[in-house]
Design an enzyme around this catalytic site. Sequence first.
Site, mmCIF file in Angstrom:
data_model
loop_
_atom_site.group_PDB
_atom_site.id
_atom_site.type_symbol
_atom_site.label_atom_id
_atom_site.label_comp_id
_atom_site.label_asym_id
_atom_site.label_seq_id
_atom_site.Cartn_x
_atom_site.Cartn_y
_atom_site.Cartn_z
ATOM 1 N N MET A 109 -11.882 -6.087 4.832
ATOM 2 C CA MET A 109 -11.113 -5.122 5.621
ATOM 3 C C MET A 109 -10.878 -5.708 7.014
ATOM 4 O O MET A 109 -11.828 -6.141 7.686
ATOM 5 C CB MET A 109 -11.876 -3.794 5.755
ATOM 6 C CG MET A 109 -11.967 -2.974 4.481
ATOM 7 S SD MET A 109 -10.380 -2.536 3.720
ATOM 8 C CE MET A 109 -9.551 -1.646 5.051
ATOM 9 N N HIS B 201 -1.020 -1.323 -4.437
ATOM 10 C CA HIS B 201 -2.330 -0.959 -3.869
ATOM 11 C C HIS B 201 -2.416 0.555 -3.661
ATOM 12 O O HIS B 201 -1.573 1.150 -2.984
ATOM 13 C CB HIS B 201 -2.475 -1.696 -2.534
ATOM 14 C CG HIS B 201 -3.798 -1.580 -1.879
ATOM 15 N ND1 HIS B 201 -4.878 -2.364 -2.237
ATOM 16 C CD2 HIS B 201 -4.246 -0.781 -0.860
ATOM 17 C CE1 HIS B 201 -5.919 -2.067 -1.466
ATOM 18 N NE2 HIS B 201 -5.556 -1.097 -0.627
ATOM 19 N N MET C 138 -12.049 4.292 -1.381
ATOM 20 C CA MET C 138 -12.755 4.572 -0.125
ATOM 21 C C MET C 138 -13.445 5.917 -0.297
ATOM 22 O O MET C 138 -13.064 6.924 0.301
ATOM 23 C CB MET C 138 -11.758 4.574 1.039
ATOM 24 C CG MET C 138 -11.323 3.170 1.435
ATOM 25 S SD MET C 138 -9.819 3.154 2.422
ATOM 26 C CE MET C 138 -8.615 3.246 1.114
ATOM 27 N N SER D 256 0.852 -1.195 0.000
ATOM 28 C CA SER D 256 0.000 0.000 0.000
ATOM 29 C C SER D 256 0.880 1.234 0.000
ATOM 30 O O SER D 256 1.663 1.463 0.928
ATOM 31 C CB SER D 256 -0.888 0.008 1.241
ATOM 32 O OG SER D 256 -1.398 1.313 1.427
ATOM 33 N N ASP E 197 -6.833 -6.416 4.094
ATOM 34 C CA ASP E 197 -6.221 -5.090 4.151
ATOM 35 C C ASP E 197 -6.409 -4.503 5.541
ATOM 36 O O ASP E 197 -7.538 -4.319 5.991
ATOM 37 C CB ASP E 197 -6.921 -4.215 3.082
ATOM 38 C CG ASP E 197 -6.329 -2.826 2.954
ATOM 39 O OD1 ASP E 197 -5.342 -2.505 3.635
ATOM 40 O OD2 ASP E 197 -6.877 -2.046 2.136
ATOM 41 N N ASP F 221 -4.654 3.605 -2.193
ATOM 42 C CA ASP F 221 -5.748 3.916 -1.274
ATOM 43 C C ASP F 221 -6.297 5.302 -1.579
ATOM 44 O O ASP F 221 -5.708 6.313 -1.216
ATOM 45 C CB ASP F 221 -5.254 3.828 0.172
ATOM 46 C CG ASP F 221 -5.046 2.385 0.593
ATOM 47 O OD1 ASP F 221 -5.999 1.593 0.491
ATOM 48 O OD2 ASP F 221 -3.909 2.041 0.993
ATOM 49 N N HIS G 124 -8.162 0.887 -4.498
ATOM 50 C CA HIS G 124 -9.145 0.708 -3.422
ATOM 51 C C HIS G 124 -9.835 2.049 -3.207
ATOM 52 O O HIS G 124 -9.249 2.980 -2.654
ATOM 53 C CB HIS G 124 -8.380 0.243 -2.166
ATOM 54 C CG HIS G 124 -9.220 0.061 -0.951
ATOM 55 N ND1 HIS G 124 -8.673 -0.099 0.309
ATOM 56 C CD2 HIS G 124 -10.569 0.001 -0.783
ATOM 57 C CE1 HIS G 124 -9.646 -0.253 1.200
ATOM 58 N NE2 HIS G 124 -10.798 -0.181 0.552
ATOM 59 N N MET H 284 -8.958 8.075 -0.945
ATOM 60 C CA MET H 284 -9.876 8.484 0.135
ATOM 61 C C MET H 284 -10.416 9.883 -0.165
ATOM 62 O O MET H 284 -9.680 10.752 -0.635
ATOM 63 C CB MET H 284 -9.124 8.506 1.466
ATOM 64 C CG MET H 284 -8.438 7.199 1.814
ATOM 65 S SD MET H 284 -7.750 7.251 3.473
ATOM 66 C CE MET H 284 -6.830 5.698 3.493
HETATM 67 C C1 DX5 Z 1 -6.573 1.557 5.245
HETATM 68 C C2 DX5 Z 1 -6.092 1.237 3.867
HETATM 69 C C3 DX5 Z 1 -4.963 0.332 3.878
HETATM 70 C C4 DX5 Z 1 -3.747 0.804 4.641
HETATM 71 C C5 DX5 Z 1 -3.184 -0.395 5.324
HETATM 72 O O1 DX5 Z 1 -7.788 2.180 5.211
HETATM 73 O O2 DX5 Z 1 -7.115 0.683 3.076
HETATM 74 O O3 DX5 Z 1 -4.619 -0.126 2.575
HETATM 75 O O4 DX5 Z 1 -2.761 1.387 3.850
HETATM 76 O O5 DX5 Z 1 -2.179 0.007 6.163
HETATM 77 P P1 DX5 Z 1 -1.527 -0.977 7.233
HETATM 78 O O6 DX5 Z 1 -0.941 -2.123 6.470
HETATM 79 O O7 DX5 Z 1 -0.522 -0.109 7.897
HETATM 80 O O8 DX5 Z 1 -2.629 -1.396 8.158
HETATM 81 ZN ZN ZN Z 2 -6.513 -0.271 1.102
#
Ligand code: DX5
Ligand code: ZN
Length: 222
Positions: free
Chosen positions: A137, A33, A68, A8, A175, A35, A66, A37
């Site tokens: 998740m 990956h 979010m 990630s 994740d 993320d 991903h 947001m």
């Molecule tokens: C959290 C993300 C993850 C995050 C995971 O909302 O979707 O992908 O980067 O981070 P770690 O591996 O530190 O939990």
């Molecule tokens: Zn993620």
Amino acid sequence: MNVRIAPSLLSADFGALACAAAECEAAGAEYLHFDVMDGRFVPPITFGSAVVRALRSSSKAVFDVHLMVEAPERFVEEFAAAGAQIITVHAEATVHLQRTLASIRAVGARAGVALNPATSLSAIENVLDDVDLVLVMTVNPGFGGQTFIPAMVSKIASAAAMLEKCGREIDLEVDGGISAETARVVCRAGANVLVAGSALYGHPEGVAMRIAALRKAALGGP
Ligand code: DX5
Ligand code: ZN
């Protein structure tokens, strides 16, 4: 078992993302990956499709996006055009989940569906025909570095059984809080794609060593 690692970028240096992407690929990570947001579905805002597009030429890894974000159907086309090969939406964030998943395939990407820890697997049982990846998740989304929620292990096992029964090959991704310790447990439960951020970045031995350790743990090594 064929385990794939999805670093990630959330925990990487945002000022040097191209280097981070290249480093992951050199270390053998199959996926990268992203993320995304929006400050609504989850509190932080990270980045949009421009970052995916900018990194596309730096990496041959499978780009695993991903989303979010609220109403992710608004962004499917632009992320696919930017180079996303897997686009994952949250079941909680889109009203017409089946339509959204079908729209991901329609633009040539693989369709992923993510479930928050509190969301039951029943939310996806009627749409599995339209799914290529299920993301369980293992923390509440929004932040890196959170603690793995142990109750998710039985959910992963149930998801694995559900996917097995449906007979098609569907990835089971996890994740949140994935480290060498939790990797073993989630892979035993049936996960085959591991997202990891804080377990890979910010350690003296470097990302490549961390990826190797994660893979070894996932495959049941010491
Ligand atoms: C959290 C993300 C993850 C995050 C995971 O909302 O979707 O992908 O980067 O981070 P770690 O591996 O530190 O939990
Ligand atoms: Zn993620």
